[in-house]
Motif scaffolding. Structure first.
Motif, mmCIF file in Angstrom:
data_model
loop_
_atom_site.group_PDB
_atom_site.id
_atom_site.type_symbol
_atom_site.label_atom_id
_atom_site.label_comp_id
_atom_site.label_asym_id
_atom_site.label_seq_id
_atom_site.Cartn_x
_atom_site.Cartn_y
_atom_site.Cartn_z
ATOM 1 N N CYS A 1 0.835 -1.195 0.000
ATOM 2 C CA CYS A 1 0.000 0.000 0.000
ATOM 3 C C CYS A 1 0.871 1.247 0.000
ATOM 4 N N HIS B 1 -0.274 4.209 0.955
ATOM 5 C CA HIS B 1 -0.722 5.155 1.975
ATOM 6 C C HIS B 1 0.023 4.922 3.281
ATOM 7 N N ARG B 2 -0.160 5.870 4.175
ATOM 8 C CA ARG B 2 0.499 5.739 5.474
ATOM 9 C C ARG B 2 -0.492 6.118 6.558
ATOM 10 N N CYS B 3 -1.635 5.429 6.601
ATOM 11 C CA CYS B 3 -2.632 5.709 7.636
ATOM 12 C C CYS B 3 -1.940 5.528 8.993
ATOM 13 N N PHE C 1 -2.810 4.677 11.895
ATOM 14 C CA PHE C 1 -3.118 3.568 12.811
ATOM 15 C C PHE C 1 -2.662 2.227 12.257
ATOM 16 N N CYS C 2 -2.043 2.211 11.076
ATOM 17 C CA CYS C 2 -1.833 0.959 10.359
ATOM 18 C C CYS C 2 -0.347 0.675 10.168
ATOM 19 N N ILE D 1 0.530 -1.973 8.088
ATOM 20 C CA ILE D 1 0.617 -2.876 6.930
ATOM 21 C C ILE D 1 1.708 -2.443 5.943
ATOM 22 N N PRO D 2 1.810 -1.141 5.599
ATOM 23 C CA PRO D 2 2.872 -0.789 4.638
ATOM 24 C C PRO D 2 4.266 -1.156 5.164
ATOM 25 N N GLN E 1 -4.896 -4.242 -0.594
ATOM 26 C CA GLN E 1 -4.975 -3.264 0.505
ATOM 27 C C GLN E 1 -5.767 -2.045 0.056
ATOM 28 N N TYR F 1 -11.452 2.683 -1.952
ATOM 29 C CA TYR F 1 -11.497 4.007 -1.325
ATOM 30 C C TYR F 1 -12.290 4.960 -2.207
ATOM 31 N N ARG G 1 -6.009 9.429 6.160
ATOM 32 C CA ARG G 1 -6.755 8.502 5.317
ATOM 33 C C ARG G 1 -6.711 8.922 3.856
ATOM 34 N N PRO G 2 -6.634 7.917 2.940
ATOM 35 C CA PRO G 2 -6.714 8.256 1.519
ATOM 36 C C PRO G 2 -8.098 8.787 1.171
#
Ligand code: SF4
Length: 453
Positions: free
Chosen positions: A158, A160-162, A164-165, A167-168, A202, A247, A285-286
Motif C-alpha cells: 500500500c 498510503h500511510r494511515c 493507525f496501520c 501494513i505498509p 490493501q 477508497y 486517510r486516503p
C-alpha cells in the motif's frame, strides 16, 4: 505386477496452518499450490507431516498471540517448522526476533507474500520429490475457500500511510499484478467452478498506480492495468464479482454504472473509518477530502440496489465528543447497509500511538456501543425493505434441515446469510454453489429468512 518402488515411496508431506486475513489466505493458497506443483503431499495433521509451514498474522496483539501459539503447537507436535506471514516482518526485524527468541529451533522465518523464500526453506529441509505421477495440479491452483467462491488478489502492499496501520511497513508499497495475469487467474477460477470472485488488495481502487496503468494483454487485446478496466474485464466473466477495500476516489464513480448493468455485484466495501475531516487528517486517510454523503447519494441514484459496507473507528486519539457526533450524523445520513465498528486499539509500531489526547478506554467503548446501536436500527430497516422481495442467492452450505445462502448484498464471512428450509422433494434440493431464487419473509439486522420460489 505392481511397481514396488513406486508404491512404497511416499511423497514428502508438508502440514500447513493458515492464520490471518483474506490476503494472507491468498498467500497460503500460493504456497500450497507451489507445494502441490512440486509433488509434495499436503498433510491435514501435524503428526503425518515431515514439516509444518505456519502462515502468521501480526496485525493486533491477539493475532500475534494466536500466531505464536500456533508456532508453539507445531513445534511441540512436529518440531520442523517454517514460519511465514505478517508477524515475520512486523516492525522491521522485531517480529522475527520475537519468534526466534520464543522458538529458537524454527527452521526459517519470512515475511508475507514470500512464496519463493518459503519454498527455498522447504527445499533445504525437505528436498523436493521428482515424480511425474504426482506433478499434476489443477490450473487454478489449490484453494482454501469452498469450491464456489475464491479470493482474487490483485495487488500487494500500500502507498498510503494511515497512522493507525502498520501494513505498509510489513508489506511494503503497492505492487500491482499486471491485468493479463489477473484476468487469466480469474478465467481459470471460473473454469474450475468458481461462481463468485472476491477482489482483494490493501487498496483496490489504486490498482495499477505503481505500474502507471501500463497496458497488458487480455486474450490478445491491449488493456490498461487499472481499476475501471479490471471491473469491466471481470464483468465479462458472467459470474459474481465483489469489490473489497475500495477508497472513495472520484474514479470509483465510473464502476457504479457497471453495477447497475449487472456486470459486477452492486456492492462496495469502502472503509471510511471516520467522517470528521480533522480526524481523517490525523488518521492520514486516503481520499479523505471527498464529499462522501453526496457521493453515496449519487451512487444510489445510478444503482439503487447498491449495498454499501464500511468500517469505522471510535476513540481515535484526540477524538472529541463533537467529532464523534459528526460521525453519528454521518451514519444517520448515509444509511449504510453494513457497518463494522472498532474501538481504537493501538497497534505496536503505529504512528498514531504518539498522537496527543488518547481517548480513555471506557469512552472508546461507550462510543462504539452508541454507534452500533444506531447502525443496528439502520441495518434492520434496510433488511426490512427486502421483505416480500424475490432475490437470487448463492448456496454456501446445505444439510437435511436447511440451506445457508448469501444474497448479492452479503460477502462471505463478514456479512449476513439467507436461511432457507430444505425442500422435501430431493429433485428440488440445491447444492453448495447453486444459484436459487428466494422469497424473503423474515429478517433481523444481520440475516434474512426466506423460501425457494
Ligand atoms: S490504506 Fe491505510 S489502512 Fe489500508 S493498508 Fe494502506 S495504510 Fe493501512
Amino acid at each position: 505386477m505392481q511397481d514396488e518402488t513406486f508404491s512404497a515411496k511416499r511423497p514428502p508431506s508438508v502440514g500447513f496452518v493458515s492464520l490471518g486475513c483474506p490476503k494472507a489466505l491468498v498467500d497460503s493458497e500460493r504456497i500450497l499450490t507451489q507445494l502441490k506443483v512440486e509433488g509434495y503431499n499436503v498433510s491435514a495433521s501435524y503428526e503425518g507431516a515431515d514439516l509444518i509451514v505456519v502462515n502468521t498474522c501480526g496485525f493486533i496483539d491477539s493475532a500475534v498471540q494466536e500466531s505464536l501459539d500456533a508456532i508453539g503447537e507445531a513445534m511441540h507436535a512436529n518440531g520442523k517448522v517454517i514460519v511465514t506471514g505478517c508477524l515475520g516482518a512486523k516492525n522491521g526485524n522485531e517480529g522475527k526476533e520475537l519468534i526466534t527468541s520464543l522458538h529458537p529451533k524454527v527452521l526459517a522465518v519470512t515475511g508475507p507474500h514470500a512464496t519463493e523464500e518459503v519454498m527455498q526453506a522447504v527445499h533445504i529441509h525437505l528436498p523436493k520429490p521428482h515424480d511425474p505421477f504426482i506433478d499434476l495440479v489443477p490450473d487454478h491452483g489449490v484453494k482454501l475457500t469452498p469450491k464456489h467462491y475464491a479470493y482474487l488478489k490483485i495487488s500487494e502492499g500500500c502507498n498510503h500511510r494511515c497512522t493507525f496501520c502498520i501494513i505498509p511497513s510489513m508489506r511494503g508499497d503497492l505492487v500491482s499484478r499486471p491485468i493479463g495475469e489477473v484476468i487469466r487467474e480469474a478465467e481459470s477460477l471460473k473454469k474450475s467452478g468458481v461462481k463468485e470472485l472476491l477482489v482483494v488488495s490493501q487498496d483496490t481502487s489504486a490498482y495499477g498506480v505503481d505500474l502507471k496503468y501500463r497496458t497488458d494483454f487480455v486474450n490478445g487485446r491491449p488493456v490498461k492495468t487499472q481499476f475501471q478496466q479490471l471491473a469491466e474485464e471481470l464483468g465479462e466473466l458472467g459470474i459474481w464479482v465483489r469489490m473489497h477495500y475500495v477508497y472513495p476516489y472520484p474514479h470509483v464513480d465510473r464502476v457504479v454504472p457497471l453495477m447497475a448493468e449487472g456486470k459486477i455485484l452492486p456492492y462496495l466495501d469502502i472503509p471510511f473509518q471516520h467522517s470528521h475531516p480533522d480526524v481523517l487528517k490525523r488518521m492520514k486517510r486516503p481520499a479523505s477530502g471527498e464529499r462522501n454523503i453526496e457521493r453515496i447519494r449519487a451512487w444510489r441514484e445510478t444503482c439503487p440496489d447498491i449495498t454499501l459496507r464500511s468500517t469505522f473507528i471510535t476513540g481515535f486519539p484526540g477524538e472529541t465528543e463533537d467529532e464523534f457526533k459528526h460521525l453519528l450524523d454521518f451514519i444517520e445520513e448515509a444509511q449504510l447497509d453494513r457497518v463494522g465498528v472498532f474501538a481504537y486499539s493501538p497497534v505496536d509500531g503505529a504512528v498514531a500511538n504518539a498522537l496527543d489526547n488518547p481517548v480513555p478506554e471506557e469512552v472508546k467503548e461507550e462510543r462504539r456501543a452508541r454507534l452500533m446501536e444506531l447502525q443496528e436500527k439502520i441495518s434492520l430497516s434496510r433488511n426490512e425493505a427486502k421483505l416480500g422481495k424475490v432475490m437470487q442467492v448463492l448456496v454456501d452450505e446445505t444439510d437435511e434441515e436447511g440451506i445457508v445462502a448469501r444474497s448479492k448484498a452479503d460477502a462471505p464471512e463478514i456479512d449476513g446469510n439467507v436461511f432457507i428450509p430444505m425442500p422435501e422433494n430431493p429433485t428440488q434440493q440445491p447444492k453448495p454453489g447453486d444459484f436459487i431464487n428466494v422469497l424473503i419473509d423474515d429478517c433481523d439486522e444481520h440475516d434474512l429468512w426466506g423460501r425457494i420460489v
